[in-house]
Design a protein around this motif. Structure first.
Motif, PDB file in Angstrom:
ATOM      1  N   SER A  14     -19.213  34.475 -14.534  1.00 49.77           N
ATOM      2  CA  SER A  14     -18.657  33.218 -14.298  1.00 49.77           C
ATOM      3  C   SER A  14     -19.125  32.088 -15.193  1.00 49.77           C
ATOM      4  O   SER A  14     -20.256  31.971 -15.415  1.00 49.77           O
ATOM      5  CB  SER A  14     -18.895  32.590 -12.814  1.00 49.77           C
TER       6      SER A  14
ATOM      7  N   HIS B  59     -19.277  29.205 -14.605  1.00 50.37           N
ATOM      8  CA  HIS B  59     -20.085  28.478 -13.397  1.00 50.37           C
ATOM      9  C   HIS B  59     -21.652  28.710 -13.483  1.00 50.37           C
ATOM     10  O   HIS B  59     -22.284  27.943 -13.675  1.00 50.37           O
ATOM     11  CB  HIS B  59     -19.689  28.515 -12.015  1.00 50.37           C
TER      12      HIS B  59
ATOM     13  N   ALA C 253     -18.854  30.860  -7.053  1.00 49.72           N
ATOM     14  CA  ALA C 253     -18.558  29.541  -7.028  1.00 49.72           C
ATOM     15  C   ALA C 253     -19.419  28.549  -7.816  1.00 49.72           C
ATOM     16  O   ALA C 253     -20.746  28.908  -7.922  1.00 49.72           O
ATOM     17  CB  ALA C 253     -18.431  29.085  -5.468  1.00 49.72           C
TER      18      ALA C 253
END
Length: 265
Positions: free
Chosen positions: A67, A69, A222
């Motif tokens: 990711s 993120h 996330a």
């Protein structure tokens, strides 16, 4: 005299051979994923010696399977200028040295004050015919060490070097850092780092950490989850015990706010 020169020549040639070995290993890393690091092998031996088993989690993931993120979170937390520097931030190292010096001085003052109080308590106990108290924990005060290493330096240490702290090892770390920066792209350095960094007891790499803490793949993290993982990096074994502590959650919020400004390679 000739014997001395022979010895010096052998030392120089040995040093050059070692550097060529490191250069070859780093160059190979551009196309071949490292199977393990020196730090990981050391941890394997320690865990087996302590427990008799080897609970180990690690799965390689390519750059596009991790990711963004998490990449931004780690850069924001560990090395904000990662894409711009040449491997070492000398100002950060200098600031860390100053902070560590002050921390050592504070720890020594705390230790001396604790020993003085303990000595007075011992004298009072002896006068009253009582058993003297044991030395207080503060007498062994240990300063909190602040690091100034970049992501590339951390990777250099984990890949090839021991935990020893001396000038020779630090010099080798600097040389390997420049090798990594000269032979690998920033994206490759970050990918190798994220696949090998420790995130808990026997938990190494982004995929293992994402599965261990959140039951998702490294590509599905996330932003706040990525920030929490980034918080853990300086002391993963300690934070693993309390992954939702007030400090971790508060610091994760700070990192999440900085992630939008973190530049990816």
């Amino acid at each position: 005299m000739r014997a001395v020169w022979r010895i010096l020549t052998l030392i120089v040639l040995s040093g050059l051979s070692l550097q060529l070995y490191f250069v070859a290993r780093v160059a190979l890393m551009a196309v071949v994923n490292p199977e393990s690091t020196t730090f990981q092998r050391s941890e394997m031996r320690r865990i087996v010696a302590d427990t008799g088993t080897l609970p180990w989690r690690q799965t390689w993931r390519d750059a596009d399977q991790i990711s963004d993120h998490l990449k931004r979170a780690v850069i924001a937390s560990e090395d904000a200028n990662f894409v711009d520097h040449a491997g070492i931030e000398f100002e950060a190292l200098q600031n860390a040295w100053k902070k560590n010096t002050r921390a050592e001085e504070r720890a020594e003052r705390t230790r001396q004050a604790a020993l003085a109080r303990h000595e007075r308590a011992v004298q009072r106990a002896l006068k009253r015919g009582r058993t003297p108290p044991p030395p207080p924990a503060a007498a062994q005060a240990v300063p909190k060490v602040v690091g100034g290493s970049t992501i590339t330096q951390q990777l250099a240490k984990n890949l090839f070097l021991s935990k020893e702290r001396n000038f020779l090892r630090k010099g080798q770390e600097v040389l390997i850092t420049f090798m990594l920066e000269g032979l690998l792209s920033k994206e490759r350095i970050l990918t190798v780092y994220l696949n090998n960094v420790e995130w808990g007891e026997g938990v190494f790499g982004a995929e293992a950490a994402a599965q261990h803490y959140f039951r998702v793949g490294a590509d599905r993290l996330a932003p706040i989850q990525a920030a929490r993982l980034a918080v853990m990096l300086p002391a993963p074994k300690r934070f693993e015990k309390l992954p939702r502590s007030g400090y971790v959650m508060g610091r994760a919020g700070t990192i999440a706010a900085r992630m939008r400004d973190a530049e990816l390679p």
